[in-house]
Design an enzyme around this catalytic site. Sequence first.
Site, PDB file in Angstrom:
ATOM      1  N   LYS A 105     -78.758  26.080  73.624  1.00 36.74           N
ATOM      2  CA  LYS A 105     -77.438  25.471  73.482  1.00 36.74           C
ATOM      3  C   LYS A 105     -77.276  24.792  72.111  1.00 36.74           C
ATOM      4  CE  LYS A 105     -76.123  25.953  77.961  1.00 36.74           C
ATOM      5  NZ  LYS A 105     -77.225  26.587  78.679  1.00 36.74           N
TER       6      LYS A 105
HETATM    7  C1  LIG Z   1     -77.334  27.516  79.705  1.00 35.90           C
HETATM    8  C2  LIG Z   1     -78.616  28.198  79.853  1.00 35.90           C
HETATM    9  C3  LIG Z   1     -78.705  29.520  80.307  1.00 35.90           C
HETATM   10  C4  LIG Z   1     -77.475  30.302  80.717  1.00 35.90           C
HETATM   11  O1  LIG Z   1     -76.583  30.520  79.654  1.00 35.90           O
HETATM   12  P1  LIG Z   1     -75.053  30.900  80.001  1.00 35.90           P
HETATM   13  O2  LIG Z   1     -74.377  30.949  78.693  1.00 35.90           O
HETATM   14  O3  LIG Z   1     -74.578  29.762  80.872  1.00 35.90           O
HETATM   15  O4  LIG Z   1     -75.089  32.180  80.728  1.00 35.90           O
HETATM   16  C5  LIG Z   1     -79.945  30.112  80.370  1.00 35.90           C
HETATM   17  N1  LIG Z   1     -81.061  29.445  80.047  1.00 35.90           N
HETATM   18  C6  LIG Z   1     -81.027  28.168  79.621  1.00 35.90           C
HETATM   19  C7  LIG Z   1     -82.302  27.484  79.301  1.00 35.90           C
HETATM   20  C8  LIG Z   1     -79.816  27.504  79.494  1.00 35.90           C
HETATM   21  O5  LIG Z   1     -79.784  26.241  79.065  1.00 35.90           O
END
Ligand SMILES: *Cc1c(COP(=O)(O)O)cnc(C)c1O
Length: 488
Positions: A105
């Site tokens: 993120k």
């Molecule tokens: C948010 C997240 C996901 C999923 O990503 P999306 O964009 O919500 O599909 C997968 N793995 C981790 C570690 C995340 O923080």
Amino acid sequence: MNYLSTRGGASTDDLNAVLTGLSPDGGLFVPEKMPEVDVKALLELPTLEMGAGILSAVLPSFENMGELVKAAYKDKFETNDIAPLVPLGDDYVMELFHGPTSAFKDVALSMLPHLMTAGRRQTGETGETVILTATSGDTGKAALEGFHDVPGTRIIVFYPDGGVSPIQRRQMVTQQGGNVNVCAVKGNFDDCQSAVKTAFTSLSGSEKLSAKGMKLSSANSINIGRLASQIVYYFSAYASLLKQGRISFGDKVDYVVPTGNFGDILAGYFAREMGLPVGRLVCASNDNKVLTDFFMTGTYDRRRVFIKTSSPSMDILISSNLERLLYMKSGDASLVKDCMDKLKAEGVYTMPESVMSSIRADFCAGYCTEEEAAREIRRVWDEKHYLCDTHTAVAMKVARDYKRQRNGDAPVVILSTASPFKFPAWVLEALGEQVPADEFEQLDRLSRVSGLAVPDNLSALRTMEELHTGSVGREDIIDYILSVLGIE
Ligand SMILES: *Cc1c(COP(=O)(O)O)cnc(C)c1O
């Protein structure tokens, strides 16, 4: 660039799409037409310049994109390369977790505050931008890290009580900054995300807020500014494979993406639509396999038990960005609105077969149970001496299943979305190690066992004070927001 709501009720330009986050009709903004770029030329650029090129194509009204990108990423990541591509057997792991909060993120949420600040400056916005965020664990901290003490902004993060890992919780509740609030919500992530979305739509036209010069926005992947930054690493992985001589320009590459809200994988679809030679996009789910079932049957059915797993950032039954794909594939806002209304009222909808077959041409899907994920962590460690986190393990297992049944032999890039040190208890358990009760002892033990260093940002949590310990019921979210904003 003109952006349209997936539910047909609004359109706006790219500046305002980023500044507002969600369309007033509850839909998500998508570009009216995919931007055209010179893919070959982009792939030859250094990563940050490639990023600037891609972001300016998707968000052309933002001025000085090159400067914004530099300011966002300079000295923020542990490695010079923001998304290093690590060979693992015949496949590749794209490590997206070397940023300030050890999850992928960070890639988008390092950029979003810079986009918002620039957007505010360009539109002459003088009031306060209030960012509401629901998190399944990783978005919250990455958004807090990006937005704390950014002038003109305030950020409020809601996370499901008991629905995030102890380290994830600790990262959020210790957050410093004069403009931040963090609050637990009773319920699971879907409850939390729906309540925040409802608060968003009911407060966005509120006179009480506008009287104070406040405007709402979102740091969730419903904000197109987040998706835009995520497109870049699909290109950068392809560029690395070219540089390593593994592929020639034009060869297809498959990407396997551990998925929750469908934001990450949708960015891959944007990359494909912009001309990157993407083969298949493989959507990997945990036991909450609502997306696997959807791709298989065409029926999206959230009427099932929400399962708490060891990959909490993927514990989602209402996957919000799928709405964008449905719109882009069908081109039919009234169909999408109808489905989303049905999802809300009845918990289920079915897509026409014509739309599904077009979706299946680009995507496939699979899932991984809890036992399989644990076994995968152990297997990859034993066989390849590579330590992956619980979310990445889901993708690794689905990638193996996928390779067994696909045609062709395109290189496979597995997106690794979090550091194993964010989920030390589960990773230790999977390795067959003892799990100490204290989370910091878990970090130390995992470091000893693996020979890898604990990321600095996680070690630092040890001595930080817990500042945000409140929790609310989901029906009280609006009151909570009004009260922290000082509105009667
Ligand atoms: C948010 C997240 C996901 C999923 O990503 P999306 O964009 O919500 O599909 C997968 N793995 C981790 C570690 C995340 O923080």
